[in-house]
Design a protein around this motif. Structure first.
Motif, PDB file in Angstrom:
ATOM      1  N   GLY A 122      23.411  28.237   0.769  1.00 53.53           N
ATOM      2  CA  GLY A 122      24.602  27.824   0.033  1.00 53.53           C
ATOM      3  C   GLY A 122      24.303  27.257  -1.348  1.00 53.53           C
ATOM      4  N   GLU A 141      34.515  21.496   0.898  1.00 56.51           N
ATOM      5  CA  GLU A 141      33.996  22.847   1.115  1.00 56.51           C
ATOM      6  C   GLU A 141      32.462  22.845   1.074  1.00 56.51           C
ATOM      7  N   THR A 142      31.889  22.039   0.193  1.00 56.75           N
ATOM      8  CA  THR A 142      30.428  21.968   0.110  1.00 56.75           C
ATOM      9  C   THR A 142      29.848  21.451   1.426  1.00 56.75           C
ATOM     10  N   ALA A 143      30.482  20.418   1.990  1.00 55.10           N
ATOM     11  CA  ALA A 143      30.023  19.888   3.287  1.00 55.10           C
ATOM     12  C   ALA A 143      30.249  20.928   4.387  1.00 55.10           C
ATOM     13  N   SER A 144      31.433  21.517   4.403  1.00 57.44           N
ATOM     14  CA  SER A 144      31.758  22.460   5.479  1.00 57.44           C
ATOM     15  C   SER A 144      30.851  23.677   5.461  1.00 57.44           C
ATOM     16  N   LYS A 145      30.552  24.155   4.260  1.00 58.18           N
ATOM     17  CA  LYS A 145      29.755  25.382   4.235  1.00 58.18           C
ATOM     18  C   LYS A 145      28.290  25.099   4.576  1.00 58.18           C
ATOM     19  N   ALA A 146      27.807  23.893   4.282  1.00 56.14           N
ATOM     20  CA  ALA A 146      26.431  23.557   4.684  1.00 56.14           C
ATOM     21  C   ALA A 146      26.317  23.557   6.202  1.00 56.14           C
ATOM     22  N   ILE A 147      27.428  23.219   6.860  1.00 50.41           N
ATOM     23  CA  ILE A 147      27.454  23.151   8.321  1.00 50.41           C
ATOM     24  C   ILE A 147      27.661  24.536   8.920  1.00 50.41           C
ATOM     25  N   ALA A 148      28.570  25.287   8.328  1.00 50.86           N
ATOM     26  CA  ALA A 148      28.886  26.614   8.875  1.00 50.86           C
ATOM     27  C   ALA A 148      27.752  27.598   8.610  1.00 50.86           C
ATOM     28  N   LEU A 149      27.162  27.492   7.445  1.00 48.28           N
ATOM     29  CA  LEU A 149      26.065  28.398   7.099  1.00 48.28           C
ATOM     30  C   LEU A 149      24.779  27.588   7.108  1.00 48.28           C
ATOM     31  N   ASN A 150      24.058  27.626   6.052  1.00 49.93           N
ATOM     32  CA  ASN A 150      22.765  26.963   5.975  1.00 49.93           C
ATOM     33  C   ASN A 150      22.664  26.459   4.543  1.00 49.93           C
ATOM     34  N   PRO A 151      22.353  25.193   4.338  1.00 48.16           N
ATOM     35  CA  PRO A 151      22.377  24.712   2.945  1.00 48.16           C
ATOM     36  C   PRO A 151      21.390  25.457   2.041  1.00 48.16           C
TER      37      PRO A 151
END
Lengths: 265, 265
Positions: free
Chosen positions: B218, B205-215
């Motif tokens: 996040g 989820e940490t990897a996916s959300k950095a990609i979907a949103l903006n690190p």
């Protein structure tokens, strides 16, 4: 524990976790009857989505609530639980780092209901895959929390505080600090007008392979190969970015140290 | 550039990248005619999988090869390219950190063919999603490399050395160092007999959300919230693990520094 459709859940809080938990209970067919938050507009928005009652006075939380879930910051648990009326059912917090004793002792049934995941605005967590760690003062309450957790997730376990604290600490490394590395990577690229999306496949594959294999075996890179020339050049490239340079040097020394007696191919 | 089915590719190397590139060319219908590696058993195994010829003398690489791909370590590029017979077609290396000039000038057509991904034994990379960065001494060769790359990947770009070096450096942070954090997380859990798999959903989820949103958006955790009590307790828990403690302190100070003027919810 009776019929889950008769549970009356109250949620205290209106942050990321409160919102997502409220929706997850709703989707699982569990009635969230009341939501309280200091920010009453937020509580109202969540309540509207799931047909709950938003309350703007904490004393309005009903004493016959089956389970009152405190989705508040660690430091707020003591004060918020003291401000609540004495609840006949369970009062649980959602912290990975505090024991159930943090909840005021005026509540006879205290517990912990800790989901190990990072929750983000605008991104729905998949609760089924989230591990939940539960504990309660009384065995019957612990059974109830296991049942409640199982409505939301496929992975619910009883745990002790020292285990949850260890999980919480490890989570800081693999999630919060990993995200900080993504931020460094993004900033390094954007300083040269390169798009962060170029790193997306690498980020996903790095995560996936750590899960499919073992991160010990998946370690690659200049430090792993002890490639002194590249390491020196990398450090030079970071001369304008002191924080990234410190991170680079620390990880390089840790990786070199760990693998110094093993040859990479 | 002629018919791809008539290309004659030679691969020098038998490491993770050589193996996966050989298979990717094969799957794309591009003929890999020869494979050379110092380790002739390895070269033979790869060659057998794709019907290529394994050669154990580098002088046996044919001079009429369309493109000779050096999938060797950065430091071996100069010596290996010098040892090759003069190739009429292109000679490219696969390094993100060296220019085409690293290839011996006896070859009239030099270039770079750099895939930005981490390659692992026993795990097939999905080449379609891997960004390839290409450059060549001559424009026509650059066009050829774009075409060749497009047979393997949906994302092939011409790039300059300084851009590839920047990508390579950023990749060390988001992949090699991230993996080192996974190792720390795993070790912390296993010291208490907790299973690393409990962190899998969080890692993904940490990897996916950095990609979907903006690190940047996040970022969560005790350092982001400036939660001094938890930070102090975490550092105490790491008293036996000096390296992890250093990582903890460094990231905490970087995150606190970055967000000190912004409130988390």
């Amino acid at each position: 524990m009776g019929n889950p459709s008769k549970y009356k859940i109250a949620i205290v809080g209106s942050g990321r976790l409160a919102r997502q938990l409220a929706n997850a209970f709703f989707s699982a067919g569990i009635v969230v009857s009341q939501i309280y938050a200091r920010n009453s507009g937020m509580a109202q928005r969540i309540a509207n989505q799931i047909g709950a009652q938003a309350v703007n006075d904490i004393h309005a939380i009903k004493t016959d609530t089956t389970c009152c879930v405190l989705a508040v910051s660690d430091d707020a648990i003591a004060a918020v639980s003291e401000a609540l009326p004495s609840i006949e059912g369970l009062v649980v917090h959602t912290s990975g780092f505090r024991g159930f004793q943090e909840i005021h002792s005026k509540h006879a049934h205290r517990g912990v209901f800790y989901p190990l995941q990072t929750f983000t605005h605008g991104r729905d967590a998949d609760f089924h895959s989230i591990p939940f760690f539960v504990e309660a003062e009384h065995d019957a309450d612990q059974s109830f929390l296991l049942e409640l957790g199982n409505k939301l997730s496929d992975k619910v376990m009883v745990s002790r505080l020292f285990e949850r604290q260890r999980l919480h600490l490890a989570a800081v490394f693999v999630s919060n600090f990993t995200n900080a590395l993504y931020v460094i990577g993004k900033d390094l690229l954007e300083a040269e007008n390169l798009d962060f999306s170029l790193l997306h496949p690498l980020i996903l594959e790095t995560a996936s392979k750590a899960i499919a294999l073992n991160p010990h075996e998946g370690q690659t890179g200049p430090a792993r190969r002890n490639d002194a020339g590249t390491i020196r050049e990398h450090v030079k490239m970071l001369y304008k970015n002191q924080e990234a340079a410190e991170v680079y040097k620390l990880f390089t020394s840790i990786i070199q140290n760990k693998y110094k007696n093993q040859k990479d191919e």
